[in-house]
Design a protein around this motif. Structure first.
Motif, PDB file in Angstrom:
ATOM      1  N   LEU A 103      58.257  57.584  66.771  1.00 50.77           N
ATOM      2  CA  LEU A 103      58.256  57.883  68.210  1.00 50.77           C
ATOM      3  C   LEU A 103      57.108  58.819  68.582  1.00 50.77           C
ATOM      4  O   LEU A 103      56.385  58.572  69.550  1.00 50.77           O
ATOM      5  N   LEU A 104      56.956  59.889  67.832  1.00 50.52           N
ATOM      6  CA  LEU A 104      55.925  60.880  68.134  1.00 50.52           C
ATOM      7  C   LEU A 104      54.524  60.300  68.057  1.00 50.52           C
ATOM      8  O   LEU A 104      53.636  60.706  68.803  1.00 50.52           O
ATOM      9  N   ARG A 105      54.324  59.353  67.156  1.00 56.26           N
ATOM     10  CA  ARG A 105      53.001  58.749  66.993  1.00 56.26           C
ATOM     11  C   ARG A 105      52.789  57.553  67.922  1.00 56.26           C
ATOM     12  O   ARG A 105      51.688  57.021  67.989  1.00 56.26           O
ATOM     13  N   GLY A 106      53.838  57.111  68.601  1.00 53.65           N
ATOM     14  CA  GLY A 106      53.717  55.959  69.486  1.00 53.65           C
ATOM     15  C   GLY A 106      53.751  54.632  68.744  1.00 53.65           C
ATOM     16  O   GLY A 106      53.409  53.604  69.307  1.00 53.65           O
ATOM     17  N   ASP A 107      54.180  54.637  67.476  1.00 49.48           N
ATOM     18  CA  ASP A 107      54.272  53.394  66.714  1.00 49.48           C
ATOM     19  C   ASP A 107      55.420  52.520  67.218  1.00 49.48           C
ATOM     20  O   ASP A 107      55.372  51.301  67.100  1.00 49.48           O
ATOM     21  N   ASP A 108      56.458  53.136  67.721  1.00 50.31           N
ATOM     22  CA  ASP A 108      57.619  52.440  68.293  1.00 50.31           C
ATOM     23  C   ASP A 108      58.035  53.188  69.538  1.00 50.31           C
ATOM     24  O   ASP A 108      57.708  54.364  69.712  1.00 50.31           O
ATOM     25  N   ASP A 109      58.791  52.509  70.392  1.00 53.84           N
ATOM     26  CA  ASP A 109      59.324  53.200  71.558  1.00 53.84           C
ATOM     27  C   ASP A 109      60.824  53.404  71.387  1.00 53.84           C
ATOM     28  O   ASP A 109      61.461  52.792  70.530  1.00 53.84           O
ATOM     29  N   ALA A 110      61.374  54.288  72.200  1.00 59.65           N
ATOM     30  CA  ALA A 110      62.787  54.643  72.090  1.00 59.65           C
ATOM     31  C   ALA A 110      63.690  53.441  72.315  1.00 59.65           C
ATOM     32  O   ALA A 110      64.726  53.317  71.657  1.00 59.65           O
ATOM     33  N   ASP A 111      63.315  52.543  73.228  1.00 60.84           N
ATOM     34  CA  ASP A 111      64.152  51.365  73.489  1.00 60.84           C
ATOM     35  C   ASP A 111      64.305  50.526  72.230  1.00 60.84           C
ATOM     36  O   ASP A 111      65.407  50.114  71.873  1.00 60.84           O
ATOM     37  N   ARG A 112      63.201  50.267  71.577  1.00 63.25           N
ATOM     38  CA  ARG A 112      63.247  49.453  70.360  1.00 63.25           C
ATOM     39  C   ARG A 112      64.113  50.115  69.291  1.00 63.25           C
ATOM     40  O   ARG A 112      64.959  49.473  68.668  1.00 63.25           O
ATOM     41  N   LEU A 113      63.891  51.399  69.059  1.00 58.77           N
ATOM     42  CA  LEU A 113      64.672  52.107  68.047  1.00 58.77           C
ATOM     43  C   LEU A 113      66.153  52.158  68.428  1.00 58.77           C
ATOM     44  O   LEU A 113      67.027  52.054  67.571  1.00 58.77           O
ATOM     45  N   PHE A 114      66.432  52.296  69.718  1.00 58.06           N
ATOM     46  CA  PHE A 114      67.813  52.322  70.196  1.00 58.06           C
ATOM     47  C   PHE A 114      68.496  50.985  69.916  1.00 58.06           C
ATOM     48  O   PHE A 114      69.606  50.944  69.386  1.00 58.06           O
ATOM     49  N   PHE A 115      67.821  49.896  70.258  1.00 57.53           N
ATOM     50  CA  PHE A 115      68.432  48.583  70.062  1.00 57.53           C
ATOM     51  C   PHE A 115      68.505  48.192  68.587  1.00 57.53           C
ATOM     52  O   PHE A 115      69.352  47.395  68.194  1.00 57.53           O
TER      53      PHE A 115
END
Length: 146
Positions: A103-115
């Motif tokens: 998340l901090l590096r912008g490799d993934d977004d919170a929505d993706r990690l949440f789902f």
């Protein structure tokens, strides 16, 4: 080299159980103070004034599941501050260290990690969306060296 896909970090081995148990027993204040100092340096200067007003005076608990580490923070008087380990929280965020780093590096977004269930958010839904949308608008907080 510019790539069109996120760079995936290898899975971090979990810390030894004894270390995790020790970390989980430590007081919440020292890591909360360190996280607050880091956010005041990296996030606070980029936080829009209107968002800071809306996010203020709510306690957020952040748990790094694989390390048994918890921090509690609140934005008060224009700065991130540690919050006591008692009382209610507006939002609780739980993930493993590698997910927070992505998340901090912008490799993934919170929505993706949440789902993908790699990130769990519990508590005030409206506050959680405000925080998520604010962080999305700011963009990555950590950048890879050139």
């Amino acid at each position: 080299m510019n790539t069109s896909f996120p760079i995936r970090l290898p899975a971090l081995p979990p810390p030894p159980a004894a270390l995790r148990t020790l970390i989980a027993r430590l007081p919440i204040r020292p890591p909360s103070l360190l996280l607050a100092a880091a956010l005041n340096r990296v996030l606070r200067p980029r936080l829009p004034a209107d968002a800071a007003l809306e996010l203020a005076d709510h306690t957020v608990e952040i748990e790094v599941r694989d390390f048994g580490l918890r921090c509690r923070l609140a934005l008060r008087d224009g700065r991130f501050r540690s919050a006591p380990d008692h009382g209610p929280v507006a939002l609780r965020i739980v993930a493993e260290a590698a997910s927070y780093l992505r998340l901090l590096r912008g490799d993934d977004d919170a929505d993706r990690l949440f789902f993908e269930r790699a990130l769990v958010m519990e508590g005030d839904t409206e506050y959680g969306l405000l925080l998520k949308n604010t962080l999305d608008a700011i963009g990555p907080l950590l950048h890879r060296p050139a």
